[in-house]
Write an enzyme that holds these catalytic residues in place. Structure first.
Site, PDB file in Angstrom:
ATOM      1  N   ARG A  29      71.661   7.643 -25.312  1.00 48.83           N
ATOM      2  CA  ARG A  29      71.992   8.311 -24.049  1.00 48.83           C
ATOM      3  C   ARG A  29      71.519   9.750 -24.086  1.00 48.83           C
ATOM      4  O   ARG A  29      71.574  10.400 -25.124  1.00 48.83           O
ATOM      5  CB  ARG A  29      73.500   8.297 -23.802  1.00 48.83           C
ATOM      6  CG  ARG A  29      74.142   6.948 -23.832  1.00 48.83           C
ATOM      7  CD  ARG A  29      73.959   6.206 -22.523  1.00 48.83           C
ATOM      8  NE  ARG A  29      73.804   4.767 -22.784  1.00 48.83           N
ATOM      9  CZ  ARG A  29      73.240   3.927 -21.920  1.00 48.83           C
ATOM     10  NH1 ARG A  29      72.754   4.371 -20.780  1.00 48.83           N
ATOM     11  NH2 ARG A  29      73.134   2.650 -22.209  1.00 48.83           N
ATOM     12  N   ASN A  79      77.587   4.495 -16.530  1.00 53.23           N
ATOM     13  CA  ASN A  79      78.649   5.210 -17.249  1.00 53.23           C
ATOM     14  C   ASN A  79      79.922   4.370 -17.328  1.00 53.23           C
ATOM     15  O   ASN A  79      80.581   4.336 -18.377  1.00 53.23           O
ATOM     16  CB  ASN A  79      78.944   6.550 -16.563  1.00 53.23           C
ATOM     17  CG  ASN A  79      77.952   7.633 -16.961  1.00 53.23           C
ATOM     18  OD1 ASN A  79      77.125   7.427 -17.849  1.00 53.23           O
ATOM     19  ND2 ASN A  79      78.040   8.781 -16.310  1.00 53.23           N
ATOM     20  N   GLU A 125      73.457   5.622 -12.347  1.00 54.19           N
ATOM     21  CA  GLU A 125      73.998   6.457 -13.419  1.00 54.19           C
ATOM     22  C   GLU A 125      75.517   6.301 -13.499  1.00 54.19           C
ATOM     23  O   GLU A 125      76.082   6.170 -14.591  1.00 54.19           O
ATOM     24  CB  GLU A 125      73.633   7.928 -13.208  1.00 54.19           C
ATOM     25  CG  GLU A 125      72.154   8.250 -13.397  1.00 54.19           C
ATOM     26  CD  GLU A 125      71.668   8.088 -14.847  1.00 54.19           C
ATOM     27  OE1 GLU A 125      72.511   8.136 -15.777  1.00 54.19           O
ATOM     28  OE2 GLU A 125      70.462   7.905 -15.035  1.00 54.19           O
TER      29      GLU A 125
HETATM   30  N1  ADP Z   1      83.063   6.309 -16.405  1.00 56.49           N
HETATM   31  C1  ADP Z   1      83.245   7.005 -17.558  1.00 56.49           C
HETATM   32  N2  ADP Z   1      84.269   6.707 -18.384  1.00 56.49           N
HETATM   33  C2  ADP Z   1      84.447   7.396 -19.540  1.00 56.49           C
HETATM   34  N3  ADP Z   1      83.641   8.409 -19.957  1.00 56.49           N
HETATM   35  C3  ADP Z   1      82.622   8.757 -19.175  1.00 56.49           C
HETATM   36  C4  ADP Z   1      82.366   8.085 -17.937  1.00 56.49           C
HETATM   37  N4  ADP Z   1      81.279   8.648 -17.374  1.00 56.49           N
HETATM   38  C5  ADP Z   1      80.890   9.622 -18.207  1.00 56.49           C
HETATM   39  N5  ADP Z   1      81.678   9.710 -19.302  1.00 56.49           N
HETATM   40  C6  ADP Z   1      81.573  10.700 -20.406  1.00 56.49           C
HETATM   41  O1  ADP Z   1      80.753  11.764 -19.964  1.00 56.49           O
HETATM   42  C7  ADP Z   1      79.645  11.927 -20.851  1.00 56.49           C
HETATM   43  C8  ADP Z   1      78.433  12.406 -20.090  1.00 56.49           C
HETATM   44  O2  ADP Z   1      77.977  11.428 -19.180  1.00 56.49           O
HETATM   45  P1  ADP Z   1      76.448  11.453 -18.725  1.00 56.49           P
HETATM   46  O3  ADP Z   1      76.154  12.804 -18.165  1.00 56.49           O
HETATM   47  O4  ADP Z   1      76.192  10.286 -17.843  1.00 56.49           O
HETATM   48  O5  ADP Z   1      75.637  11.315 -20.074  1.00 56.49           O
HETATM   49  P2  ADP Z   1      75.437  10.030 -21.020  1.00 56.49           P
HETATM   50  O6  ADP Z   1      75.873   8.806 -20.261  1.00 56.49           O
HETATM   51  O7  ADP Z   1      73.973  10.017 -21.289  1.00 56.49           O
HETATM   52  O8  ADP Z   1      76.289  10.259 -22.236  1.00 56.49           O
HETATM   53  C9  ADP Z   1      79.486  10.584 -21.530  1.00 56.49           C
HETATM   54  O9  ADP Z   1      78.842  10.698 -22.789  1.00 56.49           O
HETATM   55  C10 ADP Z   1      80.931  10.121 -21.655  1.00 56.49           C
HETATM   56  O10 ADP Z   1      81.576  10.713 -22.766  1.00 56.49           O
HETATM   57 MG    MG Z   2      75.359   8.364 -18.343  1.00 57.16          MG
END
Ligand code: ADP
Ligand code: MG
Ligand code: ADP
Ligand code: MG
Lengths: 143, 77, 143
Positions: free
Chosen positions: A105, A51, A47
């Site tokens: 997502r 991301n 995960e």
């Molecule tokens: N490494 C990252 N860099 C930039 N934004 C991130 C990162 N990880 C997460 N995010 C932000 O946090 C939000 C939530 O992440 P997550 O819970 O994994 O849900 P998803 O990936 O399904 O959108 C993402 O939609 C994104 O906006």
């Molecule tokens: Mg994610």
């Protein structure tokens, strides 16, 4: 009193997700976890790496750094990118929150990490990058 | 006995070390079978597919089954 | 035209030899080798990593860096340490040459690397460190 660490750096390419999972497994195997514990760790790492690829670097390419540190029966893993960063970490970590609009997502990535690891923390600076730190103790489950 | 076995089969208690050895053993047998079928050396992906593992996971499992002395055995062969 | 790379850093501890072998295997699996090709690569990498641990760092501890680069059907692996270095690389690479006097080492490490990989090269500076570069093309061998 065993202590060991390893660092893995890969390009933000989706092919490398399975490599990182396998490499993290190989390192964590030193603690001889159960299949379930290892599956939990692999899922959480996936995960975080996903991301970094899809949000942190989006269309761009960059490096993702995975640090694994084990001490006694604890494993600490950090996943770091130099991507776009997160403006509001608290909001981003809410279940179902996603900035992804094409519906691919689920917004459950951070929730999955929190569920499968003992604790996670997220440090992020916009335009600098994001670092996710996750910890888990192996062998906690009792019969 | 049956209950204990069923209990041990639950992912929650099986140790990774044992599972990796099982995968490695299955891979060795599958490689022999595949190579007879194909009449050539089998690729990692072909063996992985047959036993239902990812190639990267199979690669890791193969390492788990290596005895320390095998390095020298390979060299002497 | 596939191209990918990964970098692994570990402490010079003998437990990490097996981890490096597993991680390198996992990355090289992208080229879909045969099990023999995979074993060849692992054997060569083992020899280089062992050298960094027992000769490069000897009693001391330090980091060992493993870079893996794949392009098309070729893999290039470098194993680098910041250890004691080698004064005469040509001599060190001779079969049976060893500086180990307790009889535990065979002096065949570099010969093994040369045998199992398509080519190897060694760069070393005394008191700075040693870098071993090895290359192999996957899928060359026919029955
Ligand atoms: N490494 C990252 N860099 C930039 N934004 C991130 C990162 N990880 C997460 N995010 C932000 O946090 C939000 C939530 O992440 P997550 O819970 O994994 O849900 P998803 O990936 O399904 O959108 C993402 O939609 C994104 O906006
Ligand atoms: Mg994610
Ligand atoms: N990473 C290294 N750092 C310092 N010296 C090295 C390193 N690798 C090899 N050497 C030197 O080269 C010699 C030959 O290496 P090798 O062929 O692997 O044989 P062996 O390890 O059995 O001595 C070693 O005995 C050592 O003196
Ligand atoms: Mg040697």
């Amino acid at each position: 009193m065993r202590e060991n660490s390893a660092k893995i750096t890969v390009m933000s390419r989706s092919e490398n997700e399975s490599f990182v999972r396998a490499a993290v497994s190989a390192f964590v195997s030193q603690l001889d976890p159960t299949l379930e514990e290892l599956a939990d760790i692999k899922t959480a790492v996936s995960e975080a790496v996903t991301n970094s690829i899809v949000h942190g670097y989006a269309e761009k390419k960059g490096d993702i750094m995975i640090d694994i540190y084990i001490k006694d029966d604890k494993v600490k893993i950090t996943v770091t990118d130099n991507g776009c960063g997160i403006a509001d970490v608290k909001e981003a970590m809410q279940p179902l929150f996603t900035t992804n609009t094409d519906g691919e997502r689920s917004g459950m990535g951070f929730t999955v990490m929190e569920t499968f690891m003992d604790n996670i923390s997220v440090n992020s600076i916009v335009d600098v990058g994001t670092k996710v730190t996750m910890e888990k103790t192996i062998g906690l489950r009792t019969l | 006995m049956g209950e204990i076995k069923r209990f041990l089969r639950d992912d929650g208690i099986i140790k990774v070390s044992r599972r990796l050895k099982e995968i490695a053993q299955k891979a060795k047998i599958t490689k022999e079978i595949l190579e007879k079928e194909l009449n050539r050396e089998a690729k990692l992906s072909e063996i992985a597919e047959r036993i239902g593992e990812l190639p990267s996971d199979l690669a890791v499992a193969l390492e788990a089954n290596v005895a320390p002395e095998s390095l020298y055995r390979e060299f002497n062969d």
